[in-house]
Design an enzyme around this catalytic site. Structure first.
Site, PDB file in Angstrom:
ATOM      1  N   ARG A  46      22.582  37.035  32.941  1.00 33.74           N
ATOM      2  CA  ARG A  46      23.547  37.652  33.863  1.00 33.74           C
ATOM      3  C   ARG A  46      23.338  37.057  35.247  1.00 33.74           C
ATOM      4  O   ARG A  46      24.283  36.732  35.969  1.00 33.74           O
ATOM      5  CB  ARG A  46      23.396  39.180  33.897  1.00 33.74           C
ATOM      6  CG  ARG A  46      24.245  39.819  34.989  1.00 33.74           C
ATOM      7  CD  ARG A  46      24.466  41.337  34.897  1.00 33.74           C
ATOM      8  NE  ARG A  46      23.432  42.088  34.252  1.00 33.74           N
ATOM      9  CZ  ARG A  46      22.243  42.401  34.797  1.00 33.74           C
ATOM     10  NH1 ARG A  46      21.950  42.014  36.031  1.00 33.74           N
ATOM     11  NH2 ARG A  46      21.360  43.091  34.108  1.00 33.74           N
ATOM     12  N   TYR A  98      50.199  38.492  42.329  1.00 35.44           N
ATOM     13  CA  TYR A  98      50.052  38.676  40.884  1.00 35.44           C
ATOM     14  C   TYR A  98      49.988  40.177  40.553  1.00 35.44           C
ATOM     15  O   TYR A  98      49.283  40.936  41.230  1.00 35.44           O
ATOM     16  CB  TYR A  98      48.769  37.965  40.425  1.00 35.44           C
ATOM     17  CG  TYR A  98      48.467  38.157  38.969  1.00 35.44           C
ATOM     18  CD1 TYR A  98      49.230  37.539  37.988  1.00 35.44           C
ATOM     19  CD2 TYR A  98      47.423  38.972  38.560  1.00 35.44           C
ATOM     20  CE1 TYR A  98      48.953  37.729  36.647  1.00 35.44           C
ATOM     21  CE2 TYR A  98      47.137  39.169  37.218  1.00 35.44           C
ATOM     22  CZ  TYR A  98      47.912  38.548  36.266  1.00 35.44           C
ATOM     23  OH  TYR A  98      47.637  38.738  34.940  1.00 35.44           O
ATOM     24  N   ASP A 170      44.102  32.977  46.584  1.00 32.24           N
ATOM     25  CA  ASP A 170      44.253  32.834  45.136  1.00 32.24           C
ATOM     26  C   ASP A 170      44.978  31.505  44.909  1.00 32.24           C
ATOM     27  O   ASP A 170      46.158  31.372  45.207  1.00 32.24           O
ATOM     28  CB  ASP A 170      45.054  34.017  44.568  1.00 32.24           C
ATOM     29  CG  ASP A 170      45.201  33.957  43.037  1.00 32.24           C
ATOM     30  OD1 ASP A 170      45.142  32.846  42.474  1.00 32.24           O
ATOM     31  OD2 ASP A 170      45.401  35.020  42.422  1.00 32.24           O
ATOM     32  N   LYS A 195      44.446  29.866  33.411  1.00 31.03           N
ATOM     33  CA  LYS A 195      45.697  29.130  33.524  1.00 31.03           C
ATOM     34  C   LYS A 195      45.425  27.619  33.499  1.00 31.03           C
ATOM     35  O   LYS A 195      44.870  27.140  32.534  1.00 31.03           O
ATOM     36  CB  LYS A 195      46.441  29.588  34.785  1.00 31.03           C
ATOM     37  CG  LYS A 195      46.399  31.113  35.009  1.00 31.03           C
ATOM     38  CD  LYS A 195      47.135  31.899  33.936  1.00 31.03           C
ATOM     39  CE  LYS A 195      46.832  33.390  33.940  1.00 31.03           C
ATOM     40  NZ  LYS A 195      47.071  34.098  35.192  1.00 31.03           N
TER      41      LYS A 195
HETATM   42  C1  PLP Z   1      46.635  35.372  35.709  1.00 30.60           C
HETATM   43  C2  PLP Z   1      46.442  35.497  37.158  1.00 30.60           C
HETATM   44  C3  PLP Z   1      45.426  36.313  37.682  1.00 30.60           C
HETATM   45  C4  PLP Z   1      44.527  37.140  36.804  1.00 30.60           C
HETATM   46  O1  PLP Z   1      43.706  36.351  35.997  1.00 30.60           O
HETATM   47  P1  PLP Z   1      43.191  36.761  34.521  1.00 30.60           P
HETATM   48  O2  PLP Z   1      42.424  35.552  34.114  1.00 30.60           O
HETATM   49  O3  PLP Z   1      44.397  37.030  33.687  1.00 30.60           O
HETATM   50  O4  PLP Z   1      42.352  37.975  34.677  1.00 30.60           O
HETATM   51  C5  PLP Z   1      45.273  36.338  39.054  1.00 30.60           C
HETATM   52  N1  PLP Z   1      46.072  35.634  39.874  1.00 30.60           N
HETATM   53  C6  PLP Z   1      47.065  34.857  39.401  1.00 30.60           C
HETATM   54  C7  PLP Z   1      47.920  34.099  40.355  1.00 30.60           C
HETATM   55  C8  PLP Z   1      47.290  34.767  38.035  1.00 30.60           C
HETATM   56  O5  PLP Z   1      48.286  34.002  37.586  1.00 30.60           O
END
Ligand code: PLP
Length: 378
Positions: A46, A98, A170, A195
């Site tokens: 961890r 998001y 982000d 993604k």
């Molecule tokens: C998918 C996404 C998230 C969240 O991520 P997860 O891996 O699904 O928990 C956060 N920000 C953006 C822009 C996203 O497309």
């Protein structure tokens, strides 16, 4: 080192001991100590795991930061970053953020006294106006999802810094291949690595990079305390995905450009959202701060019925949430990714019922265009 070289040779590449060219998967939870308290850098997974560490080093270098962190999902990464703050602190966030980020701020973290205000950060004057005495951070998503609004990272970070706020970006949509927020003045950059970074629809993961050592120590303390870490198998899969991030992003972009050109000739399409087109209100800023515009497009077909029909007729576009994978994905944000945002809020943001979002994959552009053409003709 240029970006594509860095994707392959950055971080810790391979294994010193055996000469293996890929980092081994250390499927382990605990580590033998040579004597009580005398360990060789790892005690418990961890706290740290060599496979995860190799990924964390790589993303740190790709984002030009001081320390990287890998989490079990993008939301775990975002939540850990928010744990840097305390009860009574206030965070300013981009409004068409998001859906999951909106939900964690308004349904979970609010219960622990973390306050949030959502503003259109693409208009910089909104930032200064919304700052309160207890505001501690500015959280930007750019480009946004699904309307692909752009915030000027450099200018926004400057306003934040002048007011003693941390800037968090982000960077999921742009990836470190196209955009590096820390180099533009941000303090923390995070990704849903589920993604583009993973890129193959087979891993759920989150990554964070911080721009200074102190933030690194603080975030490691949170990561180790709350435990939302990424496992070694998934860390390895992300490193494999990252090796081709450059060529994938170039190709996503090329296909996207062709599809945007096609969509702009279609009568059924009333509006196209893509930062790479000159008519996009923040095209100039997108061009200034990113090396590419990405593979996400949203377009309006006027009504919920028409949107449903298009989704029903497409063959090569998989109806799915998520984005950034080799296969093209299509969704209706109002019914899918943004369903957790109340209807009236969606209307305010411009997320209409006829809005379709496409994550352009790596199939032949000609096939994708032909498919969209027959679906729109309907
Ligand atoms: C998918 C996404 C998230 C969240 O991520 P997860 O891996 O699904 O928990 C956060 N920000 C953006 C822009 C996203 O497309």
């Amino acid at each position: 080192m240029k970006k594509k070289t860095q994707l392959i040779h950055g971080g810790i590449s391979g294994d010193e001991k055996t000469g293996a060219v890929s980092v081994p998967i250390f499927q382990v939870s605990t580590y033998k100590q040579d004597g009580p308290g005398s360990h060789r850098g790892y005690e418990y997974s961890r706290t740290g795991n060599p496979t995860r560490f190799a990924l964390e080093e790589l993303i740190k270098e790709l984002e030009d930061g001081k320390r990287g962190f890998a989490f079990g999902s993008g939301m775990a990464a975002i939540t850990a970053v928010m744990m840097l703050f305390s009860q009574g602190d206030h965070i300013l966030l981009t409004d068409d953020i998001y859906g999951g980020s909106f939900r964690v701020m308004t349904k979970v973290l609010n219960r622990f006294g973390l306050e949030a205000t959502f503003i259109d950060t693409s208009d910089l004057s909104n930032i200064q106006k919304a700052i309160q005495p207890n505001t501690k951070a500015l959280y930007i998503e750019t480009p946004t999802n699904p309307l692909l609004k752009i915030t000027d990272i450099e200018a926004a970070s400057k306003i934040a810094k002048d007011n003693g706020l941390l800037t968090i970006v982000d960077n999921t949509f742009s990836t470190p291949y196209w955009q590096n927020p820390i180099s533009l003045g941000a303090d923390i950059v995070l990704h849903s690595a589920t993604k583009y970074i993973g890129g193959h629809s087979d891993v759920v993961a989150g990554l964070v990079v911080v721009g200074d050592e102190k933030l690194g120590e603080d975030l490691h303390f949170v990561q180790n305390s709350t435990g939302g870490i990424l496992g070694p198998q998934d860390s390895w899969l992300l490193m494999r995905g990252i090796k081709t991030l450059g060529i994938r992003m170039e190709e996503h972009e090329e296909n996207t450009r062709k599809i945007v050109e096609f969509l702009s000739t279609q009568k059924a399409v009333t509006k196209i959202y893509y930062p790479g087109i000159e008519t996009h209100p923040n095209h100039a800023i997108a061009k200034k701060q990113s090396r590419g515009f990405g593979g996400m497009i949203s377009f309006d077909v006027g009504s919920a019925e028409k949107a449903a029909e298009v989704l029903k007729r497409v063959k090569y576009f998989t109806i799915a949430e998520s984005l950034g994978a080799v296969e093209s994905l299509i969704s209706i944000p109002a019914l899918m990714t943004h369903a957790s945002i109340p209807q009236e809020r969606r209307a305010e943001l411009g997320i209409t019922d006829g809005l379709i979002r496409v994550s352009v994959g790596l199939e032949d552009a000609e096939d994708l265009i032909e498919d969209l053409e027959q679906a729109l003709r309907g």
